[in-house]
Motif scaffolding. Structure first.
Motif, PDB file in Angstrom:
ATOM      1  N   GLU A  39      27.042  -1.969  63.377  1.00 39.15           N
ATOM      2  CA  GLU A  39      28.019  -1.663  64.490  1.00 39.15           C
ATOM      3  C   GLU A  39      27.776  -2.355  65.797  1.00 39.15           C
ATOM      4  N   TRP A  83      22.182   0.527  60.065  1.00 38.41           N
ATOM      5  CA  TRP A  83      23.730   0.551  60.122  1.00 38.41           C
ATOM      6  C   TRP A  83      24.259   0.559  61.714  1.00 38.41           C
ATOM      7  N   ASN A  84      23.071   1.003  62.512  1.00 37.91           N
ATOM      8  CA  ASN A  84      23.459   0.903  64.079  1.00 37.91           C
ATOM      9  C   ASN A  84      23.487  -0.671  64.151  1.00 37.91           C
ATOM     10  N   ASP A 103      33.835  10.374  68.196  1.00 36.87           N
ATOM     11  CA  ASP A 103      33.027  11.311  67.312  1.00 36.87           C
ATOM     12  C   ASP A 103      32.099  10.487  66.331  1.00 36.87           C
ATOM     13  N   TYR A 104      32.627   9.575  65.996  1.00 33.99           N
ATOM     14  CA  TYR A 104      31.701   8.677  65.086  1.00 33.99           C
ATOM     15  C   TYR A 104      30.506   8.349  65.856  1.00 33.99           C
ATOM     16  N   GLU A 105      30.670   7.799  67.123  1.00 32.22           N
ATOM     17  CA  GLU A 105      29.393   7.385  67.735  1.00 32.22           C
ATOM     18  C   GLU A 105      28.507   8.577  68.273  1.00 32.22           C
ATOM     19  N   ARG A 159      27.802  11.142  66.105  1.00 34.50           N
ATOM     20  CA  ARG A 159      27.260  11.525  65.021  1.00 34.50           C
ATOM     21  C   ARG A 159      26.149  10.656  64.729  1.00 34.50           C
ATOM     22  N   LEU A 160      26.289   9.255  64.854  1.00 35.70           N
ATOM     23  CA  LEU A 160      25.372   8.296  64.936  1.00 35.70           C
ATOM     24  C   LEU A 160      24.459   8.427  65.744  1.00 35.70           C
ATOM     25  N   THR A 185      31.724   1.011  68.319  1.00 36.39           N
ATOM     26  CA  THR A 185      32.803   1.576  67.940  1.00 36.39           C
ATOM     27  C   THR A 185      33.509   2.346  68.852  1.00 36.39           C
ATOM     28  N   ASP A 187      35.477   4.981  68.069  1.00 36.13           N
ATOM     29  CA  ASP A 187      35.489   6.481  67.732  1.00 36.13           C
ATOM     30  C   ASP A 187      34.354   7.325  68.381  1.00 36.13           C
TER      31      ASP A 187
END
Length: 379
Positions: free
Chosen positions: A292, A288-289, A302-304, A306-307, A298, A300
């Motif tokens: 991206e 998934w990384n 917060d999304y970064e 969390r990843l 990304t 975002d």
């Protein structure tokens, strides 16, 4: 003298008159035009900052890495060093390299031992600034990749050897005299291929933003190619090989009437389960990384973050393999456990009474199981 005084007085009068005249003009201008010379930009228009890039704050992730990686990497490093050193000492002390699997297990222990030795450097690189220089930086990444690829390939070759030894026992026995030679040659080839796959780490690894990494940024196109090749060659290929070999072995054992059958099947399931539990979560996050990164990253924050959390946690789980492999592939064997206990007794780490307590009365496997399946599939 008099003329000089008169001249001085005249200049003073003219200067006073000029100052008064200028002040009058300024007052008249203030009454007529109240517009300031420099306009107030805060009142006339508002600046749009949406087009400017915003810095993503990762302070919480750095704090998490500081305690999480420091603790878990230390535990993994200690267990990996102890377990793999015991395997290596047992093999070399008793000179028990009798099968292809024994040769592969010895090489696997060396690979996992090298990997465990890099973990302190990984911890320092993750929680602090890299201060050890470019040479140590390149060496750490290269050793990590060589040990990583070689261990994945060795796990695949172990499953292939077990497949021929159990599912194709007749043909394996026919070529038994050449087995040791083939195992040594294939082991050398595995290390050479792992070294070739590690060339990008030797070439591109550098110190960027006080971090030892082969990538210049999170959206570096090089990251996509390296991570994609790692997923394909170090996860999907070993997974396919192990799935085919171990499913064939289980099918063969189910048709046999050996009393060790059920225990051998449980060990096989444990081998596959450990591989999947350790490698599958990390490779899913890595996949998934990679997607991206291919999209350009990304925006975002917060999304970064969390990843990043997911990558750190699953990577620690994947690193557990270096300390679990000795228990899954070596210590489960009856003969190997006996040799390990004898090694501890000879080195003075175990008393004679305790050694006999652990070894006497223990049911030994049959000759075929001891020579071919004890190392990996016997309890």
């Amino acid at each position: 003298m008099t003329s000089f005084s008169d001249l001085h007085m005249l200049l003073s009068v003219v200067l006073i008159w000029f100052i008064n005249f200028k002040s009058c003009l300024c007052q008249d201008d203030d009454k007529e035009d109240t517009t300031p010379l420099y306009p107030d930009y805060n009142l006339t228009f508002s600046m749009d900052y949406s087009s400017f890039p915003q810095l993503c704050v990762k302070a919480s992730n750095r704090k998490f890495r500081f305690w999480f990686m420091s603790i878990f990497y230390s535990i993994i490093c200690f267990l990996g060093l102890v377990g793999n050193l015991l395997v290596i000492l047992t093999f070399l002390y008793f000179k028990r390299l009798k099968t292809m699997t024994d040769v592969y297990l010895l090489n696997l222990s060396f690979a996992d031992l090298l990997f465990a030795l890099t973990l302190p450097f990984w911890t320092a690189n993750s929680v602090a600034k890299w201060v050890l220089g470019i040479f140590v930086c390149k060496a750490m990444n290269t050793i990590y990749k060589v040990s990583f690829y070689s261990s994945m390939f060795l796990l695949s070759f172990i499953s292939v050897d077990r497949y021929f030894a159990i599912s194709k026992a007749v043909s394996a026995h026919r070529h038994r005299s050449r087995a040791m030679f083939l195992s040594k040659v294939s082991s050398v080839i595995i290390w050479v291929v792992a070294l070739i796959f590690s060339i990008p780490e030797m070439t591109y690894t550098n110190i960027n933003n006080n971090t030892c990494t082969p990538y210049s940024s999170s959206s570096d196109p090089l990251r996509v190619s390296l991570q994609a090749s790692q997923i394909v060659w170090a996860f999907f290929l070993p997974l396919l090989v192990m799935s085919f070999c171990y499913s064939s072995i289980v099918h063969t054992l189910c048709q046999a009437r050996n009393f060790e059958r059920n225990k051998a099947i449980k060990v096989i399931l444990a081998v596959v389960a450990v591989f999947l539990v350790c490698q599958l979560p990390y490779n899913l996050v890595l996949f998934w990384n990679t997607i991206e990164t291919a999209k350009g990253g990304t925006k975002d924050c917060d999304y970064e973050n969390r990843l990043l959390y997911a990558t750190d946690v699953t990577q620690c789980v994947a690193f557990l393999r270096c300390c679990l492999n000795p228990f899954v592939y070596a210590f489960v064997g009856v003969k190997f456990r006996h040799d390990l206990l004898k090694l501890l007794k000879d080195f003075g780490c175990m008393s004679q009474e305790r050694f006999f307590r652990y070894t006497c009365g223990r049911r030994r496997s049959s000759g075929n199981t001891d020579t071919e399946t004890t190392t990996t599939f016997s309890p």
